[in-house]
Design a protein around this motif. Structure first.
Motif, mmCIF file in Angstrom:
data_model
loop_
_atom_site.group_PDB
_atom_site.id
_atom_site.type_symbol
_atom_site.label_atom_id
_atom_site.label_comp_id
_atom_site.label_asym_id
_atom_site.label_seq_id
_atom_site.Cartn_x
_atom_site.Cartn_y
_atom_site.Cartn_z
ATOM 1 N N LYS A 135 4.202 15.236 6.674
ATOM 2 C CA LYS A 135 3.638 15.885 7.857
ATOM 3 C C LYS A 135 3.942 15.083 9.120
ATOM 4 O O LYS A 135 3.808 15.587 10.214
ATOM 5 N N ASP A 178 3.556 8.635 -3.560
ATOM 6 C CA ASP A 178 3.466 10.005 -4.076
ATOM 7 C C ASP A 178 2.522 10.880 -3.247
ATOM 8 O O ASP A 178 2.579 12.102 -3.323
ATOM 9 N N LYS A 179 1.673 10.259 -2.423
ATOM 10 C CA LYS A 179 0.735 11.005 -1.576
ATOM 11 C C LYS A 179 1.326 11.337 -0.202
ATOM 12 O O LYS A 179 0.739 12.099 0.549
ATOM 13 N N PHE A 180 2.478 10.728 0.127
ATOM 14 C CA PHE A 180 3.116 10.994 1.416
ATOM 15 C C PHE A 180 3.608 12.431 1.431
ATOM 16 O O PHE A 180 4.354 12.862 0.556
ATOM 17 N N ASN A 181 3.172 13.210 2.431
ATOM 18 C CA ASN A 181 3.442 14.652 2.446
ATOM 19 C C ASN A 181 4.406 15.106 3.535
ATOM 20 O O ASN A 181 4.526 16.298 3.790
ATOM 21 N N ARG A 211 2.120 1.952 -3.412
ATOM 22 C CA ARG A 211 1.055 2.508 -4.262
ATOM 23 C C ARG A 211 0.762 3.973 -3.949
ATOM 24 O O ARG A 211 0.312 4.708 -4.821
ATOM 25 N N SER A 212 0.977 4.375 -2.709
ATOM 26 C CA SER A 212 0.607 5.741 -2.327
ATOM 27 C C SER A 212 1.799 6.599 -1.919
ATOM 28 O O SER A 212 1.630 7.601 -1.234
ATOM 29 N N GLN A 267 0.832 -1.209 0.000
ATOM 30 C CA GLN A 267 0.000 0.000 0.000
ATOM 31 C C GLN A 267 0.868 1.260 0.000
ATOM 32 O O GLN A 267 0.555 2.234 -0.671
ATOM 33 N N TRP A 326 3.623 7.148 9.353
ATOM 34 C CA TRP A 326 2.810 6.966 8.143
ATOM 35 C C TRP A 326 2.580 5.483 7.878
ATOM 36 O O TRP A 326 1.454 5.050 7.614
#
Length: 161
Positions: free
Chosen positions: A51, A46-49, A43-44, A40, A57
């Motif tokens: 913060k 690029d969405k890790f920011n 897959r994500s 997962q 995370w």
């Protein structure tokens, strides 16, 4: 991107696994969910920011996967079996002491699981050594002091029992 996840797995794989053990109490399920967590994450990614820490995370992903698994098992009870508590015990102890130890361990775990969800999770995270107070605080959107105080209060409740 794949190399980055491999690095994260090397660095945080054991922490995520320990966290999942604290939630599931079942090594096989924890192992499967650990692998799914990193899938997962890939897959994500690029969405890790940034913060929160990467470990936080990843543990959030793991926690969400565990809740999803619980929901699935609610509708398919045969998909989940009661965890083997002895699978978590890696020490070699004489059989009579194992029985006492298993009974004590089971009693303590039952007491822990009667705590409110947040306190239970914090106790288990610290007991497995999966995370520091700072990381636990981040996981809950709080600070390390909050995690430390909550842990202390939960331990006090357990001691009263």
């Amino acid at each position: 991107m794949k190399k980055e996840i491999e690095d994260y797995y090397q660095k945080y794989g054991q922490k995520v696994y320990a966290y999942l053990i604290s939630l599931t109490r079942a090594p096989d399920i924890a192992q499967d969910l650990t692998q799914e967590t990193f899938l997962q994450a890939l897959r994500s990614l690029d969405k890790f920011n940034n913060k929160c820490s990467v470990c936080t995370w990843l543990c959030q992903i793991a926690k969400n996967l565990w809740f999803k698994e619980l929901k699935r098992c609610k509708y398919h009870p045969s998909a989940y079996c009661e965890p083997d508590m002895n699978a978590l015990d890696i020490s070699i102890v004489p059989p009579d002491e194992q029985t006492e130890s298993a009974d004590t361990k089971m009693y303590i775990l039952k007491q822990i699981h009667e705590l409110p969800e947040r306190e239970k999770e914090i106790i288990l995270l610290r007991a497995t050594g999966a995370m520091t107070f700072e990381e636990i605080g981040q996981l809950f959107g709080k600070n390390g002091s909050w995690a430390r105080v909550t842990y202390y209060r939960a331990k006090q409740k357990l001691r009263k029992e």
